[in-house]
Design an enzyme around this catalytic site. Structure first.
Site, PDB file in Angstrom:
ATOM      1  N   ASP A 115       0.814  -1.218   0.000  1.00  0.00           N
ATOM      2  CA  ASP A 115       0.000   0.000   0.000  1.00  0.00           C
ATOM      3  C   ASP A 115       0.845   1.265   0.000  1.00  0.00           C
ATOM      4  O   ASP A 115       0.471   2.281   0.566  1.00  0.00           O
ATOM      5  CB  ASP A 115      -0.984  -0.008   1.185  1.00  0.00           C
ATOM      6  CG  ASP A 115      -1.785  -1.288   1.196  1.00  0.00           C
ATOM      7  OD1 ASP A 115      -2.313  -1.621   0.125  1.00  0.00           O
ATOM      8  OD2 ASP A 115      -1.841  -1.966   2.227  1.00  0.00           O
TER       9      ASP A 115
ATOM     10  N   HIS B  94      -4.381  -2.725  -5.886  1.00  0.00           N
ATOM     11  CA  HIS B  94      -3.718  -1.538  -6.448  1.00  0.00           C
ATOM     12  C   HIS B  94      -4.772  -0.540  -6.899  1.00  0.00           C
ATOM     13  O   HIS B  94      -5.655  -0.876  -7.683  1.00  0.00           O
ATOM     14  CB  HIS B  94      -2.823  -1.927  -7.630  1.00  0.00           C
ATOM     15  CG  HIS B  94      -1.614  -2.710  -7.216  1.00  0.00           C
ATOM     16  ND1 HIS B  94      -0.719  -3.233  -8.112  1.00  0.00           N
ATOM     17  CD2 HIS B  94      -1.151  -3.037  -5.995  1.00  0.00           C
ATOM     18  CE1 HIS B  94       0.242  -3.856  -7.457  1.00  0.00           C
ATOM     19  NE2 HIS B  94      -0.007  -3.759  -6.167  1.00  0.00           N
TER      20      HIS B  94
END
Ligand code: IMP
Ligand code: MG
Length: 344
Positions: free
Chosen positions: A13, A43
């Site tokens: 992340d 994503h």
């Protein structure tokens, strides 16, 4: 640059999706090939007013000319793969390797019902760990066993190596982050395989001599979901005050938060042999940076933050994210400076 691999530097992340989608538009990328674990990744790509949350399809898809591939090392959930093809409209340019291993419902059930995995480790519950167990036992199904995937099969390693040999532009997309690596991460609080640059390349069948650049992506602060150590961890109240609270893409959990850590970043650069660094979400740390596209326009405190990282690590920061959109970025690679550490 012909062959670049992009990996996460902390616990996932970091904003790889955003950085990769910017590179997709800036560079003439011929092939975007995905390594990493599987659909435990999430994503986020924001482009032309749309937000995509991708778990299987390479983030590079927004470059409509790019060929999209998924390497043999990656675990595939056919349902998610086919759904994302519909969502992104990339049916005619995406393929996967026949040796990709298939996540079945039983893997997801095992992931969710094991209290060790779901509670102690805090997995994403996407079945990737139990599926990799079956892969190691050599009892798993592969993509070539699944009729719905028949039209998408291609020898990914061959295609990617051929492209590199022909001087084409290949971008290898990693998932998760360095300290989630099964080998180099915070074991047992980690994912089910190595996710450093070497393994991401092995996932797609590229040997070490084929790689020209390794770009490691760090966020301007650190987040982690699930159990395990997080140096300098802040309370949720502190994180909320700073505006650093995030919600995980795949699981919807609140992410744990800590300030940027130069020692960890240095180690991640070492483990990945990074030649470039990208820093994302500088605007979350310093709100007045939002949308800035020129380094010179950054406030001094933000410049000092960047300079301190570069000077401590000795690797150039080439991209700086200043907002969620693909073009909210300061591109120091394009501006062509040779030795950023000295020049700034
Ligand atoms: P698993 O990969 O689902 O087995 O989860 C193992 C650990 O890795 C847990 O702490 C997850 O939260 C973490 N993890 C796996 N994939 C990601 C990711 O893409 N982003 C952030 N954390 C992840
Ligand atoms: Mg993610």
């Amino acid at each position: 640059m012909p062959c670049k691999v992009v990996v996460g530097g902390f616990w996932g992340d970091e904003g790889k999706g955003k950085i990769i989608s910017y590179l997709a538009l800036r560079d003439k990328v011929d092939i975007g090939v995905r390594g990493g674990v599987g659909p435990n990744a999430g994503h986020t790509v924001q482009f032309e007013g749309k937000t995509y949350k991708l778990r299987m399809i390479p983030s590079i898809f927004i470059n409509e000319k790019a060929r999209l591939l998924i390497g043999a090392g990656v675990l595939v959930n056919p349902k998610i793969f086919l759904e994302e093809i519909n969502q992104t409209g990339c049916k005619n340019r995406i393929c996967l390797d026949p040796n990709c291993v298939i996540i079945e419902d039983k893997h997801i059930q095992k992931d969710k019902s094991s209290s060790h995995l779901s509670k102690q480790i805090g997995t994403t519950g996407t079945g990737t760990g139990p599926c990799n167990v079956d892969r190691v036992k050599r009892i798993a199904k592969t993509a070539k066993d699944i009729p719905e995937l028949k039209d998408f099969l291609v020898d990914v390693a061959f295609e990617v190596n051929k492209a590199v040999d022909e001087g084409k532009d290949v971008l290898v997309e990693g998932t998760q982050g360095t300290f989630l690596s099964l080998y180099h991460g915070t074991y047992p609080f980690c994912t089910s395989k190595d996710v450093t640059a070497s393994s991401i390349c092995a996932d797609v069948g590229l040997g070490p001599k084929k790689i020209d650049e390794v770009l490691v992506v760090f966020k301007a602060y650190i987040t982690r979901v699930g159990g395990g150590p997080l140096p300098g961890e802040l309370s949720q109240e502190e994180a909320e005050k700073l505006g650093w609270v995030e919600v995980a893409t795949v699981t919807g959990r609140k992410r744990r938060v800590a300030p940027f850590n130069v020692d960890l970043a240095k180690r991640a650069v070492m483990l990945n042999s990074a030649s470039q660094i990208a820093i994302t979400k500088l605007d979350v740390l310093f709100p007045s940076c939002k949308g800035i596209k020129k380094y010179a326009e950054l406030p001094d405190e933000a410049k000092n933050f960047i300079k301190n990282i570069e000077n401590s690590i000795g690797v150039p920061i080439t991209l700086i994210g200043t907002g969620p959109g693909v073009y909210d970025i300061i591109d120091l690679e394009k501006s062509g400076r040779i030795s950023p550490v000295i020049k700034r």
